[in-house]
Design a protein around this motif. Structure first.
Motif, PDB file in Angstrom:
ATOM      1  N   PRO A  63       0.852  -1.340  -0.122  1.00  0.00           N
ATOM      2  CA  PRO A  63       0.010  -0.450   0.290  1.00  0.00           C
ATOM      3  C   PRO A  63       0.534   1.159  -0.042  1.00  0.00           C
ATOM      4  CG  PRO A  63      -0.018  -1.311   2.415  1.00  0.00           C
ATOM      5  CD  PRO A  63       0.894  -1.850   1.069  1.00  0.00           C
ATOM      6  N   ILE A  64       0.352   1.710  -0.959  1.00  0.00           N
ATOM      7  CA  ILE A  64       0.550   3.205  -1.043  1.00  0.00           C
ATOM      8  C   ILE A  64       0.502   4.721  -0.367  1.00  0.00           C
ATOM      9  CG2 ILE A  64       2.384   5.413  -2.607  1.00  0.00           C
ATOM     10  CD1 ILE A  64       4.012   2.911  -2.666  1.00  0.00           C
ATOM     11  N   LYS A  65      -1.117   4.338  -0.454  1.00  0.00           N
ATOM     12  CA  LYS A  65      -1.844   4.821  -0.214  1.00  0.00           C
ATOM     13  C   LYS A  65      -2.340   4.792   0.709  1.00  0.00           C
ATOM     14  CE  LYS A  65      -2.828   8.108  -4.559  1.00  0.00           C
ATOM     15  NZ  LYS A  65      -3.259   6.733  -5.731  1.00  0.00           N
ATOM     16  N   PRO A  66      -2.380   5.580   2.106  1.00  0.00           N
ATOM     17  CA  PRO A  66      -3.175   5.495   2.726  1.00  0.00           C
ATOM     18  C   PRO A  66      -4.718   4.798   3.081  1.00  0.00           C
ATOM     19  CG  PRO A  66      -2.023   7.886   3.045  1.00  0.00           C
ATOM     20  CD  PRO A  66      -2.143   6.783   1.945  1.00  0.00           C
ATOM     21  N   PHE A  67      -4.945   3.858   3.251  1.00  0.00           N
ATOM     22  CA  PHE A  67      -6.205   3.186   3.480  1.00  0.00           C
ATOM     23  C   PHE A  67      -6.956   3.432   4.866  1.00  0.00           C
ATOM     24  CE2 PHE A  67      -5.413  -1.334   5.023  1.00  0.00           C
ATOM     25  CZ  PHE A  67      -4.898  -1.068   4.996  1.00  0.00           C
ATOM     26  N   SER A  68      -5.905   3.816   6.447  1.00  0.00           N
ATOM     27  CA  SER A  68      -6.716   3.740   7.510  1.00  0.00           C
ATOM     28  C   SER A  68      -6.743   4.841   8.447  1.00  0.00           C
ATOM     29  CB  SER A  68      -5.901   2.643   8.249  1.00  0.00           C
ATOM     30  OG  SER A  68      -4.626   3.006   8.356  1.00  0.00           O
ATOM     31  N   GLN A  69      -6.838   5.860   7.504  1.00  0.00           N
ATOM     32  CA  GLN A  69      -7.823   7.013   8.198  1.00  0.00           C
ATOM     33  C   GLN A  69      -8.926   7.322   8.932  1.00  0.00           C
ATOM     34  OE1 GLN A  69      -7.030   9.087   4.699  1.00  0.00           O
ATOM     35  NE2 GLN A  69      -5.229   9.725   5.106  1.00  0.00           N
ATOM     36  N   GLY A  70      -9.948   6.422   9.162  1.00  0.00           N
ATOM     37  CA  GLY A  70     -10.876   5.862   9.321  1.00  0.00           C
ATOM     38  C   GLY A  70     -10.709   5.031  10.854  1.00  0.00           C
ATOM     39  N   THR A  71      -9.526   4.944  10.797  1.00  0.00           N
ATOM     40  CA  THR A  71      -9.190   4.511  12.252  1.00  0.00           C
ATOM     41  C   THR A  71      -8.034   4.994  13.099  1.00  0.00           C
ATOM     42  OG1 THR A  71      -8.624   2.482  11.249  1.00  0.00           O
ATOM     43  CG2 THR A  71     -10.794   2.246  11.478  1.00  0.00           C
ATOM     44  N   PRO A  72      -8.603   6.141  13.358  1.00  0.00           N
ATOM     45  CA  PRO A  72      -7.615   6.661  13.838  1.00  0.00           C
ATOM     46  C   PRO A  72      -6.792   6.201  14.838  1.00  0.00           C
ATOM     47  CG  PRO A  72      -9.668   8.033  14.584  1.00  0.00           C
ATOM     48  CD  PRO A  72     -10.141   6.904  13.671  1.00  0.00           C
ATOM     49  N   SER A  73      -5.695   6.299  15.628  1.00  0.00           N
ATOM     50  CA  SER A  73      -5.316   6.039  16.159  1.00  0.00           C
ATOM     51  C   SER A  73      -3.650   6.234  16.981  1.00  0.00           C
ATOM     52  CB  SER A  73      -4.821   3.763  16.857  1.00  0.00           C
ATOM     53  OG  SER A  73      -3.402   3.742  15.794  1.00  0.00           O
ATOM     54  N   LYS A  74      -2.894   6.497  18.077  1.00  0.00           N
ATOM     55  CA  LYS A  74      -2.280   6.781  17.660  1.00  0.00           C
ATOM     56  C   LYS A  74      -0.454   6.494  17.046  1.00  0.00           C
ATOM     57  CE  LYS A  74       1.341   7.522  21.982  1.00  0.00           C
ATOM     58  NZ  LYS A  74       1.647   6.515  23.289  1.00  0.00           N
ATOM     59  N   ILE A  75      -0.855   5.205  16.469  1.00  0.00           N
ATOM     60  CA  ILE A  75      -0.090   4.526  15.967  1.00  0.00           C
ATOM     61  C   ILE A  75      -0.128   4.877  14.308  1.00  0.00           C
ATOM     62  CG2 ILE A  75       1.573   2.198  15.154  1.00  0.00           C
ATOM     63  CD1 ILE A  75       1.816   3.677  18.495  1.00  0.00           C
ATOM     64  N   LYS A  76       0.463   5.530  13.403  1.00  0.00           N
ATOM     65  CA  LYS A  76      -0.081   5.445  12.740  1.00  0.00           C
ATOM     66  C   LYS A  76       0.593   4.347  11.128  1.00  0.00           C
ATOM     67  CE  LYS A  76       2.069   9.917  13.095  1.00  0.00           C
ATOM     68  NZ  LYS A  76       3.318  10.461  12.803  1.00  0.00           N
ATOM     69  N   TYR A  77      -0.668   4.263  10.759  1.00  0.00           N
ATOM     70  CA  TYR A  77      -1.040   3.186   9.295  1.00  0.00           C
ATOM     71  C   TYR A  77      -0.315   1.964   9.546  1.00  0.00           C
ATOM     72  CZ  TYR A  77      -0.153   7.676   7.446  1.00  0.00           C
ATOM     73  OH  TYR A  77      -0.586   9.132   6.558  1.00  0.00           O
ATOM     74  N   LEU A  78      -0.649   1.627  11.000  1.00  0.00           N
ATOM     75  CA  LEU A  78      -0.557  -0.269  11.662  1.00  0.00           C
ATOM     76  C   LEU A  78      -1.260  -1.212  10.827  1.00  0.00           C
ATOM     77  CD1 LEU A  78       0.182  -2.117  13.813  1.00  0.00           C
ATOM     78  CD2 LEU A  78      -1.832  -1.506  15.104  1.00  0.00           C
ATOM     79  N   PRO A  79      -2.897  -0.765  10.100  1.00  0.00           N
ATOM     80  CA  PRO A  79      -3.338  -2.058   8.940  1.00  0.00           C
ATOM     81  C   PRO A  79      -2.177  -1.910   7.384  1.00  0.00           C
ATOM     82  CG  PRO A  79      -4.628   0.061  10.254  1.00  0.00           C
ATOM     83  CD  PRO A  79      -3.373   0.031  10.184  1.00  0.00           C
ATOM     84  N   GLU A  80      -1.583  -0.567   7.634  1.00  0.00           N
ATOM     85  CA  GLU A  80      -1.022  -0.613   6.187  1.00  0.00           C
ATOM     86  C   GLU A  80       0.697  -1.749   6.910  1.00  0.00           C
ATOM     87  OE1 GLU A  80      -2.441   1.692   7.365  1.00  0.00           O
ATOM     88  OE2 GLU A  80      -2.903   3.197   5.980  1.00  0.00           O
ATOM     89  N   VAL A  81       0.829  -1.173   7.673  1.00  0.00           N
ATOM     90  CA  VAL A  81       2.504  -1.884   7.946  1.00  0.00           C
ATOM     91  C   VAL A  81       2.040  -3.526   7.858  1.00  0.00           C
ATOM     92  CG1 VAL A  81       4.150  -2.458   9.327  1.00  0.00           C
ATOM     93  CG2 VAL A  81       3.391   0.554   8.868  1.00  0.00           C
ATOM     94  N   MET A  82       1.214  -3.300   8.927  1.00  0.00           N
ATOM     95  CA  MET A  82       0.779  -5.013   8.773  1.00  0.00           C
ATOM     96  C   MET A  82       0.485  -6.016   7.768  1.00  0.00           C
ATOM     97  SD  MET A  82      -1.752  -5.315  12.244  1.00  0.00           S
ATOM     98  CE  MET A  82      -1.155  -7.347  12.401  1.00  0.00           C
ATOM     99  N   GLU A  83      -0.413  -5.363   6.311  1.00  0.00           N
ATOM    100  CA  GLU A  83      -0.495  -5.295   5.564  1.00  0.00           C
ATOM    101  C   GLU A  83       1.060  -5.859   4.414  1.00  0.00           C
ATOM    102  OE1 GLU A  83      -3.461  -4.564   2.601  1.00  0.00           O
ATOM    103  OE2 GLU A  83      -2.512  -4.496   0.768  1.00  0.00           O
ATOM    104  N   MET A  84       1.240  -4.031   4.612  1.00  0.00           N
ATOM    105  CA  MET A  84       2.946  -5.003   3.646  1.00  0.00           C
ATOM    106  C   MET A  84       3.810  -5.683   4.301  1.00  0.00           C
ATOM    107  SD  MET A  84       6.355  -3.591   4.655  1.00  0.00           S
ATOM    108  CE  MET A  84       6.005  -2.831   5.912  1.00  0.00           C
ATOM    109  N   SER A  85       4.012  -5.913   5.744  1.00  0.00           N
ATOM    110  CA  SER A  85       5.107  -6.515   6.292  1.00  0.00           C
ATOM    111  C   SER A  85       4.087  -8.372   5.816  1.00  0.00           C
ATOM    112  CB  SER A  85       4.323  -6.895   7.751  1.00  0.00           C
ATOM    113  OG  SER A  85       5.261  -5.734   8.180  1.00  0.00           O
ATOM    114  N   GLY A  86       2.983  -8.538   5.618  1.00  0.00           N
ATOM    115  CA  GLY A  86       2.922  -9.836   5.074  1.00  0.00           C
ATOM    116  C   GLY A  86       3.023 -10.441   4.614  1.00  0.00           C
ATOM    117  N   LEU A  87       2.986  -9.056   2.776  1.00  0.00           N
ATOM    118  CA  LEU A  87       3.422  -9.491   1.289  1.00  0.00           C
ATOM    119  C   LEU A  87       4.836  -9.846   1.560  1.00  0.00           C
ATOM    120  CD1 LEU A  87       0.947  -6.647  -0.226  1.00  0.00           C
ATOM    121  CD2 LEU A  87       0.581  -9.189  -0.313  1.00  0.00           C
ATOM    122  N   VAL A  88       5.636  -8.552   2.533  1.00  0.00           N
ATOM    123  CA  VAL A  88       7.138  -9.175   2.079  1.00  0.00           C
ATOM    124  C   VAL A  88       7.936 -10.130   3.034  1.00  0.00           C
ATOM    125  CG1 VAL A  88       9.796  -7.944   3.033  1.00  0.00           C
ATOM    126  CG2 VAL A  88       7.078  -6.257   2.332  1.00  0.00           C
TER     127      VAL A  88
END
Ligand SMILES: NC(=[NH2+])NCCC[C@H](N)C(=O)O
Ligand SMILES: [Mn+2]
Ligand SMILES: [Mn+2]
Length: 309
Positions: A63-88
């Motif tokens: 993911p290059i474009k963030p998709f998790s803006q609807g779920t604000p949390s202190k940690i930025k872009y956790l769902p995107e990092v998790m998706e990237m990590s699985g793919l890598v």
């Protein structure tokens, strides 16, 4: 999926390049251009000119474009990092079981979560040497920024709520006694505390000044290589002094100079214990004339066995 393997890391005959154009772990765009920049600086040419089979090149479609803006949390872009990590992780795992040396081009340092997820699927007991100006040991409680690249090692050893083992395909956590940080000079208070309470080995710039890079790297290899199946080298370009490597997102003065960095990688290469490597945090938007990317190419070739003579 543990196909346990005793990695010798000897003459890396086959290399698999895994590009990870990703910046969402760093809170600042630009590192997604790192892989392309390193390749344009001549990495493929360099590897081909050595006695190495560049088996394949993969670009991870992360993911290059963030998709998790609807779920604000202190940690930025956790769902995107998790998706990237699985793919890598999937790509790195495939390279490792194929006996190829995975060379992962970041991207920000959160891509190492993906590398380690894939590698722990293959190696039961992996050592990690983490070259960095930073500790990357923040947790959800201690992070000053909410950026996951500053938490990657804490994730790897299971000290944050988000753990390496949350990534599908990951094996076990990295053992804290098998990791060594080299080049640190900017640690947050919570990281210092964690380093102390967990007894994590850190060779900061102070130890490098005191003992010299040769002693430090030899000790690091001893610690990360002791009883492990291989060593993953995670190389954050900000370990270098900004005079050598300006094109990084979080530069910190007082880092490794050009020769220290080369010598470190030559020693790691000679040890024949390194079984995979990430090169992360190259941000061409902040660079002069692709200098940081060119340096990354040279350092990677030292690790892969290039010698002056
Ligand atoms: N991989 C990096 N460049 N990390 C920088 C981390 C900076 C700071 N310690 C943080 O947690 O935000
Ligand atoms: Mn880092
Ligand atoms: Mn860093």
């Amino acid at each position: 999926m543990n196909s346990q393997k005793q990695g010798s890391g000897s003459e890396h005959k086959k290399v698999r390049l895994i590009s990870v154009p990703f910046w969402l772990g760093s809170g600042r765009a630009g590192t997604e251009l790192g892989p392309e920049s390193i390749i344009k600086a001549g990495l493929v040419r360099k590897i081909r000119s050595m006695d190495i089979h560049l088996e394949s090149e993969h670009e991870v479609d992360c993911p290059i474009k963030p998709f998790s803006q609807g779920t604000p949390s202190k940690i930025k872009y956790l769902p995107e990092v998790m998706e990237m990590s699985g793919l890598v992780g999937e790509q790195v795992y495939r390279a490792a079981i194929n006996d190829s040396f995975p060379l992962i081009l970041g991207g920000d340092h959160s891509v190492a979560i993906g590398s380690l997820a894939g590698l722990t699927g293959h190696y039961n007991n992996l050592g990690v040497i983490w070259f960095d100006a930073h500790g990357d040991l923040n947790t959800e409680e201690t992070t000053p920024s909410g950026n996951l690249h500053g938490m990657a090692l804490a994730v790897a050893i299971g000290k944050s709520n988000f753990k390496l083992t949350d990534i599908p395909g990951a094996g076990s956590l990295i053992k804290k006694e098998n990791i060594v940080i080299v080049g640190a000079r900017d640690l947050d208070p919570g990281e210092r505390e964690l380093i102390r309470s967990e007894g994590i080995t850190v060779f900061s710039m102070h130890e490098i000044d005191r003992m010299g890079i040769e002693t430090v790297v030899k000790k690091a290899i001893e610690i990360a290589g002791n009883g492990t199946d291989g060593i993953h080298l995670s190389f954050d370009m900000d370990c270098l002094d900004p005079q050598e490597a300006a094109g990084v997102g979080t530069p910190v003065p007082g880092g490794l100079n050009y020769r220290e960095a080369h010598f470190a990688l030559e020693l790691l290469s000679e040890s024949q214990r390194v079984t995979s490597m990430d090169i992360v945090e190259v941000n061409p938007l902040l660079d002069y004339d692709r200098r940081t990317a060119r340096l990354a190419v040279e350092l990677a070739s030292s690790l892969l066995g290039k010698r002056i003579l």
